[in-house]
Design a protein around this motif. Sequence first.
Motif, mmCIF file in Angstrom:
data_model
loop_
_atom_site.group_PDB
_atom_site.id
_atom_site.type_symbol
_atom_site.label_atom_id
_atom_site.label_comp_id
_atom_site.label_asym_id
_atom_site.label_seq_id
_atom_site.Cartn_x
_atom_site.Cartn_y
_atom_site.Cartn_z
ATOM 1 N N VAL A 1 -23.913 -20.000 36.459
ATOM 2 C CA VAL A 1 -23.183 -20.120 35.197
ATOM 3 C C VAL A 1 -22.674 -21.552 35.003
ATOM 4 C CG1 VAL A 1 -21.206 -19.281 33.861
ATOM 5 C CG2 VAL A 1 -22.436 -17.720 35.398
ATOM 6 N N LYS A 2 -22.795 -22.047 33.778
ATOM 7 C CA LYS A 2 -22.127 -23.287 33.388
ATOM 8 C C LYS A 2 -21.157 -22.927 32.273
ATOM 9 C CE LYS A 2 -23.006 -28.175 32.590
ATOM 10 N NZ LYS A 2 -24.071 -29.223 32.487
ATOM 11 N N LEU A 3 -19.886 -23.142 32.515
ATOM 12 C CA LEU A 3 -18.861 -22.675 31.572
ATOM 13 C C LEU A 3 -18.001 -23.837 31.103
ATOM 14 C CD1 LEU A 3 -16.814 -19.406 31.950
ATOM 15 C CD2 LEU A 3 -15.859 -21.434 30.894
ATOM 16 N N PHE A 4 -17.856 -23.938 29.783
ATOM 17 C CA PHE A 4 -16.988 -24.941 29.167
ATOM 18 C C PHE A 4 -15.757 -24.241 28.601
ATOM 19 C CE2 PHE A 4 -21.247 -26.719 28.926
ATOM 20 C CZ PHE A 4 -21.049 -28.025 29.380
ATOM 21 N N GLY A 5 -14.574 -24.705 28.998
ATOM 22 C CA GLY A 5 -13.331 -24.192 28.445
ATOM 23 C C GLY A 5 -12.680 -25.266 27.594
ATOM 24 N N MET A 6 -12.380 -24.946 26.339
ATOM 25 C CA MET A 6 -11.838 -25.948 25.418
ATOM 26 C C MET A 6 -10.595 -25.438 24.716
ATOM 27 S SD MET A 6 -15.324 -27.651 23.903
ATOM 28 C CE MET A 6 -16.630 -28.109 25.068
ATOM 29 N N ASP A 7 -9.631 -26.326 24.539
ATOM 30 C CA ASP A 7 -8.372 -25.984 23.903
ATOM 31 C C ASP A 7 -7.761 -27.281 23.372
ATOM 32 O OD1 ASP A 7 -6.516 -23.282 24.083
ATOM 33 O OD2 ASP A 7 -5.314 -25.095 23.848
ATOM 34 N N ILE A 8 -6.826 -27.163 22.428
ATOM 35 C CA ILE A 8 -6.185 -28.372 21.902
ATOM 36 C C ILE A 8 -4.910 -28.733 22.657
ATOM 37 C CG2 ILE A 8 -7.149 -28.107 19.591
ATOM 38 C CD1 ILE A 8 -4.404 -27.057 18.687
ATOM 39 N N SER A 9 -4.437 -27.832 23.531
ATOM 40 C CA SER A 9 -3.190 -28.073 24.264
ATOM 41 C C SER A 9 -3.476 -28.751 25.605
ATOM 42 C CB SER A 9 -2.442 -26.765 24.509
ATOM 43 O OG SER A 9 -1.374 -26.958 25.429
ATOM 44 N N LYS A 10 -2.989 -29.972 25.761
ATOM 45 C CA LYS A 10 -3.198 -30.667 27.030
ATOM 46 C C LYS A 10 -2.389 -30.006 28.152
ATOM 47 C CE LYS A 10 0.392 -34.271 26.730
ATOM 48 N NZ LYS A 10 0.645 -35.726 26.776
ATOM 49 N N PHE A 11 -1.282 -29.372 27.816
ATOM 50 C CA PHE A 11 -0.487 -28.683 28.824
ATOM 51 C C PHE A 11 -1.250 -27.474 29.367
ATOM 52 C CE2 PHE A 11 2.842 -30.491 25.936
ATOM 53 C CZ PHE A 11 3.263 -31.484 26.800
ATOM 54 N N ALA A 12 -1.930 -26.746 28.473
ATOM 55 C CA ALA A 12 -2.725 -25.605 28.905
ATOM 56 C C ALA A 12 -3.886 -26.065 29.785
ATOM 57 C CB ALA A 12 -3.253 -24.841 27.693
ATOM 58 N N LEU A 13 -4.562 -27.121 29.377
ATOM 59 C CA LEU A 13 -5.713 -27.607 30.130
ATOM 60 C C LEU A 13 -5.293 -28.194 31.467
ATOM 61 C CD1 LEU A 13 -7.576 -29.167 27.116
ATOM 62 C CD2 LEU A 13 -8.363 -27.227 28.469
ATOM 63 N N ASP A 14 -4.127 -28.806 31.497
ATOM 64 C CA ASP A 14 -3.613 -29.336 32.753
ATOM 65 C C ASP A 14 -3.411 -28.200 33.747
ATOM 66 O OD1 ASP A 14 -2.549 -31.700 34.205
ATOM 67 O OD2 ASP A 14 -0.692 -30.552 34.201
ATOM 68 N N MET A 15 -2.880 -27.079 33.262
ATOM 69 C CA MET A 15 -2.675 -25.914 34.116
ATOM 70 C C MET A 15 -4.020 -25.310 34.532
ATOM 71 S SD MET A 15 -0.251 -24.209 35.570
ATOM 72 C CE MET A 15 1.218 -24.625 34.590
ATOM 73 N N ALA A 16 -4.942 -25.220 33.593
ATOM 74 C CA ALA A 16 -6.269 -24.681 33.915
ATOM 75 C C ALA A 16 -6.955 -25.549 34.955
ATOM 76 C CB ALA A 16 -7.126 -24.604 32.647
ATOM 77 N N GLY A 17 -6.865 -26.858 34.772
ATOM 78 C CA GLY A 17 -7.503 -27.775 35.703
ATOM 79 C C GLY A 17 -6.923 -27.696 37.100
ATOM 80 N N LYS A 18 -5.615 -27.542 37.192
ATOM 81 C CA LYS A 18 -4.971 -27.459 38.507
ATOM 82 C C LYS A 18 -5.516 -26.298 39.325
ATOM 83 C CE LYS A 18 -0.462 -29.498 37.384
ATOM 84 N NZ LYS A 18 0.974 -29.206 37.120
ATOM 85 N N HIS A 19 -5.814 -25.217 38.654
ATOM 86 C CA HIS A 19 -6.222 -24.009 39.364
ATOM 87 C C HIS A 19 -7.736 -23.826 39.452
ATOM 88 C CE1 HIS A 19 -2.018 -23.006 38.245
ATOM 89 N NE2 HIS A 19 -2.035 -22.421 39.409
#
Length: 281
Positions: free
Chosen positions: A119-137
Amino acid sequence: MAIHLLCPVCKGELILDEVKRSYHCPKNHCYDRAKTGYVNLIPISKKRSKIPGDNKDMIRARVDFLSSGFYQPLSDTINFAAIKMLENVKNPVILDAGCGEGYYTKRLYDAVSAQGKKVKLFGMDISKFALDMAGKHHASEGNIFYAAASSFDLPLPDHSVDLLVSIFSPYAEKEFLRVLKPGGKMILAIPGPKHLWELKSLVYDTPYENKVKDYNLTGFDFAQSIPVETTIHLPDKKAVSDLFSMTPYCCNTPPQAAARLNACTELSTQIQFEVLCYDAK
């Protein structure tokens, strides 16, 4: 064919320089990758506010609430539908448009990968705070890529996505049809009429049902709606507060409603969703 993120300025393919931790395109537009792994692909000229999307407090509340498993029935249903829809796709490209903190994203990736698919999965959102949390985990996963981007200006090539998932996020008809392959699949998760009725009754003097729009969408064939309904019990004040903080109801709450909410030490409320499945024409 490898699928790459696109430069939001010139639409050229972005290549990651692991040493410099940045993406660059053939015209030398450059985008640094954050320490947590996501890349910001929202041009300053297209930002509607200085810090778009959900704030830190909303993201923290959502992370705590979702990690407790209250919405796992919805996640499991989405994953079940995705596995069925991708049955004949060997190495699927998936887009989670409006991925937030990545709870559904990561569980979807794991569920589809468990079927023996690459699988190649792209997750996109406009909130940098949300993406920062997603990236950490989750950014350590080799095939999950997080980017700050609007669903109305997706940094992906035409007809490159096998499955698009949008969970409680804005519907961007033109862009969704552009990035999906012909015959590609789409899953939309929406709240049902009575979703969180008891929470609404606590906050509002006259609670209202959610309006469910017509299932028919231009450019798609509607396949099915899968209902998800159960009752969850929030055992303490924090769980109640976390749920409220991640909903639209927390904005402009009247003082008397805030007082009732603050006094609530536990709450049982129904959750009601619809998982809508579509085939792109």
